[in-house]
Design an enzyme around this catalytic site. Structure first.
Site, PDB file in Angstrom:
ATOM      1  CG  HIS A  69      -2.096   0.909   1.049  1.00 38.79           C
ATOM      2  ND1 HIS A  69      -2.050   2.259   1.316  1.00 38.79           N
ATOM      3  CD2 HIS A  69      -3.330   0.650   0.579  1.00 38.79           C
ATOM      4  CE1 HIS A  69      -3.224   2.779   1.022  1.00 38.79           C
ATOM      5  NE2 HIS A  69      -4.020   1.837   0.566  1.00 38.79           N
ATOM      6  CG  ASP A  88      -8.245  -4.380  -3.011  1.00 41.00           C
ATOM      7  OD1 ASP A  88      -9.422  -4.025  -3.064  1.00 41.00           O
ATOM      8  OD2 ASP A  88      -7.292  -3.610  -3.228  1.00 41.00           O
TER       9      ASP A  88
HETATM   10  C1  LIG Z   1      -0.522  -0.728  -3.897  1.00 40.64           C
HETATM   11  C2  LIG Z   1       0.745  -0.505  -4.688  1.00 40.64           C
HETATM   12  C3  LIG Z   1       0.384  -0.102  -6.110  1.00 40.64           C
HETATM   13  C4  LIG Z   1       1.528   0.632  -4.030  1.00 40.64           C
HETATM   14  O1  LIG Z   1       2.563   0.873  -4.870  1.00 40.64           O
HETATM   15  P1  LIG Z   1       3.736   1.942  -4.614  1.00 40.64           P
HETATM   16  O2  LIG Z   1       3.481   2.750  -3.405  1.00 40.64           O
HETATM   17  O3  LIG Z   1       3.939   2.644  -5.896  1.00 40.64           O
HETATM   18  O4  LIG Z   1       4.927   1.009  -4.273  1.00 40.64           O
HETATM   19  P2  LIG Z   1       5.923   0.396  -5.317  1.00 40.64           P
HETATM   20  O5  LIG Z   1       5.188  -0.318  -6.400  1.00 40.64           O
HETATM   21  O6  LIG Z   1       6.892   1.456  -5.719  1.00 40.64           O
HETATM   22  O7  LIG Z   1       6.608  -0.662  -4.396  1.00 40.64           O
HETATM   23  C5  LIG Z   1       7.733  -0.414  -3.555  1.00 40.64           C
HETATM   24  C6  LIG Z   1       8.521  -1.709  -3.511  1.00 40.64           C
HETATM   25  O8  LIG Z   1       7.715  -2.723  -2.938  1.00 40.64           O
HETATM   26  C7  LIG Z   1       7.475  -3.756  -3.903  1.00 40.64           C
HETATM   27  N1  LIG Z   1       6.050  -4.113  -3.818  1.00 40.64           N
HETATM   28  C8  LIG Z   1       5.018  -3.303  -3.495  1.00 40.64           C
HETATM   29  N2  LIG Z   1       3.880  -4.001  -3.507  1.00 40.64           N
HETATM   30  C9  LIG Z   1       4.202  -5.262  -3.843  1.00 40.64           C
HETATM   31  C10 LIG Z   1       3.434  -6.432  -4.038  1.00 40.64           C
HETATM   32  N3  LIG Z   1       2.133  -6.418  -3.892  1.00 40.64           N
HETATM   33  N4  LIG Z   1       4.076  -7.547  -4.403  1.00 40.64           N
HETATM   34  C11 LIG Z   1       5.407  -7.558  -4.558  1.00 40.64           C
HETATM   35  N5  LIG Z   1       6.197  -6.474  -4.399  1.00 40.64           N
HETATM   36  C12 LIG Z   1       5.583  -5.337  -4.054  1.00 40.64           C
HETATM   37  C13 LIG Z   1       7.793  -3.144  -5.262  1.00 40.64           C
HETATM   38  O9  LIG Z   1       8.163  -4.113  -6.199  1.00 40.64           O
HETATM   39  C14 LIG Z   1       8.920  -2.219  -4.896  1.00 40.64           C
HETATM   40  O10 LIG Z   1      10.067  -3.015  -4.741  1.00 40.64           O
HETATM   41  P3  LIG Z   1      11.545  -2.425  -5.005  1.00 40.64           P
HETATM   42  O11 LIG Z   1      11.754  -1.382  -3.948  1.00 40.64           O
HETATM   43  O12 LIG Z   1      12.426  -3.618  -4.827  1.00 40.64           O
HETATM   44  O13 LIG Z   1      11.547  -1.878  -6.396  1.00 40.64           O
HETATM   45  C15 LIG Z   1       1.604  -1.780  -4.698  1.00 40.64           C
HETATM   46  O14 LIG Z   1       1.863  -2.179  -3.381  1.00 40.64           O
HETATM   47  C16 LIG Z   1       0.973  -2.891  -5.487  1.00 40.64           C
HETATM   48  O15 LIG Z   1       1.157  -2.946  -6.718  1.00 40.64           O
HETATM   49  N6  LIG Z   1       0.211  -3.817  -4.816  1.00 40.64           N
HETATM   50  C17 LIG Z   1      -0.501  -4.858  -5.530  1.00 40.64           C
HETATM   51  C18 LIG Z   1      -1.794  -4.326  -6.088  1.00 40.64           C
HETATM   52  C19 LIG Z   1      -2.792  -4.041  -4.984  1.00 40.64           C
HETATM   53  O16 LIG Z   1      -3.023  -4.838  -4.105  1.00 40.64           O
HETATM   54  N7  LIG Z   1      -3.431  -2.875  -5.092  1.00 40.64           N
HETATM   55  C20 LIG Z   1      -4.474  -2.479  -4.166  1.00 40.64           C
HETATM   56  C21 LIG Z   1      -4.025  -1.371  -3.291  1.00 40.64           C
HETATM   57  S1  LIG Z   1      -5.266  -1.006  -2.064  1.00 40.64           S
END
Ligand SMILES: CC(C)(COP(=O)(O)OP(=O)(O)OC[C@H]1O[C@@H](n2cnc3c(N)ncnc32)[C@H](O)[C@@H]1OP(=O)(O)O)[C@@H](O)C(=O)NCCC(=O)NCCS
Length: 377
Positions: A262, A314
Site C-alpha cells: 500500500h 482487497d
Molecule cells: C498498492 C501498490 C500499487 C503501491 O505501490 P507503490 O506505493 O507505488 O509502491 P511500489 O510499487 O513502488 O513498491 C515499492 C517496492 O515494494 C514492492 N512491492 C510493493 N507491492 C508489492 C506487491 N504487492 N508484491 C510484490 N512487491 C511489491 C515493489 O516491487 C517495490 O520493490 P523495489 O523497492 O524492490 O523496487 C503496490 O503495493 C501494489 O502494486 N500492490 C498490488 C496491487 C494491490 O493490491 N493494489 C491495491 C491497493 S489497495
C-alpha cells in the site's frame, strides 16, 4: 496573475498533499471518516448511516436516518432507458465496464443535469448511491440468464442488493457481511479513483462525469482491480502445498502480489482485520472447494518472511465475497458499490471550493525535429 515556480513532484506523487479534505483521513494504521475511526463505524453502523455521514457531514438522528433510507429506497429502480443500455451491452463486458457505462448514461436522465450546486450534488449523490447496487444486480442476473429482481423498499441497502443479485440463493450472512464491507470501502482519502474523480470535477464537469472517471480508475489491477486479481492468484496457486514454489517464482519475476502492499499503510491496513475475520468465519462454514483462506494465510506468512508488505483491503475482501458465493470476478464492482458515497462526498467538496487541478509535466522527448513530407519518410 503570477506564475508559480514549477516543482518536480516525486514519481506517482508519493508524499505530495494534493487536496484539502474534510471527508476522510488516512494515516498508517488509521482511517477516519469525518473524524470517526472506522473502528467506531464498522462494528456498529449501517451503510446508510455511513453514507449520510460522508455526504452530509454528520451521523443522522433516528428521524434523519429514516428519511435518508426512504429517499435511497425511492431511487433504487432503473428506468427502461438504463435497463435497455444494460441489455444491449456485449455479454463480454465486465461488471466494471457495465457499471461505468450505465452510470455515465444515467447523466442523460438526471433531473439536476448541469447543476453543480451543493444541494443538486447531494441529490445526485443519493440517486447514484441508490442505483449502483441495482445496476450491478441486474448485470449479475442477466449473465446468469435470469430476469432482474425489483428492489424491495422494506430492505436495507446491503440486504436489498443481496436479494436483487442472488435472491433465495443469497448466503444467510450476505446482508450483514456486505453491509460492513460497503462501510470499509466507502472512503479512503485521495486514493487513485477519488483523485481521478476530483480532477474531473475540478474542470466543473458534473458529478456523473466525475464518478465515471472514478469507476474507470478503480478498475485497474493496482487499485480496486486487485480484489479480482487476488482470486485469480489464489486459483493459480490452488493449494497450501504450492505456496512456497509460487512465492519463489513470484519474487524471482518481480511479480506484484495482488492484495499486498500500500502507498500509505506501511505496517497495517486497518480494514484488513475485519475482512480477515469474515473470510476465516465464512471459510469455516464452507466444507467444499479450494481452501482459499488456508492458502491466503500460508501466502501471507511466506511473503512476509521474505519481505514485509501489509495485506490491503482487497486481499481478504476477495475471499469474503467468494465464500458468500459471489462470483470471483465481481469483487472490484462490489468495492465500487461501497465507494460511491466517498466519491460523491469528494466531488461535492471539490465543486464547493473549486480550483482547476492542472499540474505541469517535464518534457523528456526529442526537440528541434524537422518536418519531412510523407513521401520522404
Ligand atoms: C498498492 C501498490 C500499487 C503501491 O505501490 P507503490 O506505493 O507505488 O509502491 P511500489 O510499487 O513502488 O513498491 C515499492 C517496492 O515494494 C514492492 N512491492 C510493493 N507491492 C508489492 C506487491 N504487492 N508484491 C510484490 N512487491 C511489491 C515493489 O516491487 C517495490 O520493490 P523495489 O523497492 O524492490 O523496487 C503496490 O503495493 C501494489 O502494486 N500492490 C498490488 C496491487 C494491490 O493490491 N493494489 C491495491 C491497493 S489497495
Amino acid at each position: 496573475m503570477s506564475k508559480a515556480t514549477p516543482v518536480i513532484a516525486p514519481r506517482g506523487l508519493e508524499g505530495v498533499v494534493a487536496a484539502a479534505t474534510a471527508v476522510g483521513a488516512v494515516a498508517d494504521g488509521n482511517l477516519q471518516y469525518r473524524g470517526y475511526s472506522i473502528d467506531q463505524l464498522a462494528p456498529h453502523a449501517s451503510y446508510e448511516e455511513v453514507a449520510h455521514l460522508l455526504l452530509m457531514g454528520a451521523l443522522p438522528n433516528a428521524a434523519a436516518l429514516t428519511a435518508f433510507k426512504t429517499e435511497l429506497a425511492g431511487h433504487r429502480a432503473l428506468s427502461p432507458f438504463l435497463l435497455g443500455i444494460l441489455e444491449n451491452m456485449s455479454p463480454r463486458g465486465t461488471a466494471m465496464d457495465v457499471l461505468r457505462t450505465v452510470v455515465s448514461a444515467s447523466a442523460a436522465e438526471d433531473e439536476d443535469e448541469g447543476d453543480n450546486s451543493h444541494a443538486a450534488n447531494l441529490r445526485k449523490a443519493v440517486r447514484l448511491t441508490a442505483k449502483m447496487p441495482t445496476i450491478l444486480a441486474a448485470y449479475i442476473r442477466r449473465r446468469a440468464g435470469e430476469r432482474p429482481v425489483s428492489p424491495d423498499p422494506a430492505l436495507g441497502h446491503a440486504a436489498n442488493f443481496a436479494q436483487m443479485a442472488f435472491g433465495d440463493k443469497a448466503h444467510p450472512r450476505a446482508a450483514e457481511v456486505l453491509n460492513t464491507c460497503f462501510i470499509l470501502q466507502a472512503e479512503h482519502g485521495l486514493n487513485a479513483s477519488t483523485f481521478a474523480a476530483r480532477i474531473t470535477a475540478a474542470t466543473l464537469a458534473d458529478m456523473h462525469a466525475a464518478v465515471t472517471a472514478g469507476l474507470a480508475a478503480l478498475k485497474g489491477p493496482l487499485h480496486g482491480g486487485a480484489t479480482d486479481g487476488t482470486m485469480r492468484m489464489l486459483d493459480e496457486i490452488g493449494s497450501v502445498a504450492a505456496v512456497p514454489t509460487f512465492v519463489d517464482k513470484s519474487f524471482a519475476s518481480k511479480y506484484k502480489f495482488p492484495g499486498f502492499g500500500h502507498r500509505v499503510y506501511i505496517n497495517v491496513d486497518p480494514r484488513a482485520k475485519y475482512l480477515r475475520r469474515f473470510a476465516g468465519e465464512l471459510a469455516a462454514m464452507t466444507a467444499k472447494g479450494t481452501p482459499y483462506f488456508a492458502i491466503q494465510e500460508a501466502l501471507v506468512a511466506d511473503v512476509n518472511s521474505r519481505r514485509h508488505f501489509p495485506v490491503n483491503v482487497d486481499y481478504y475482501a476477495a475471499t469474503t465475497y467468494t465464500y458468500l458465493g459471489i462470483p470471483s470476478d465481481l469483487g472490484t464492482s462490489i468495492f465500487a458499490i461501497g465507494r460511491i458515497a466517498g466519491w460523491c462526498a469528494h466531488i461535492t467538496e471539490q465543486h464547493d471550493d473549486n480550483r482547476l487541478i492542472r499540474p505541469e509535466s517535464e518534457y523528456t522527448g526529442p526537440t528541434g525535429r524537422v518536418w519531412t513530407p510523407v513521401a520522404g519518410r
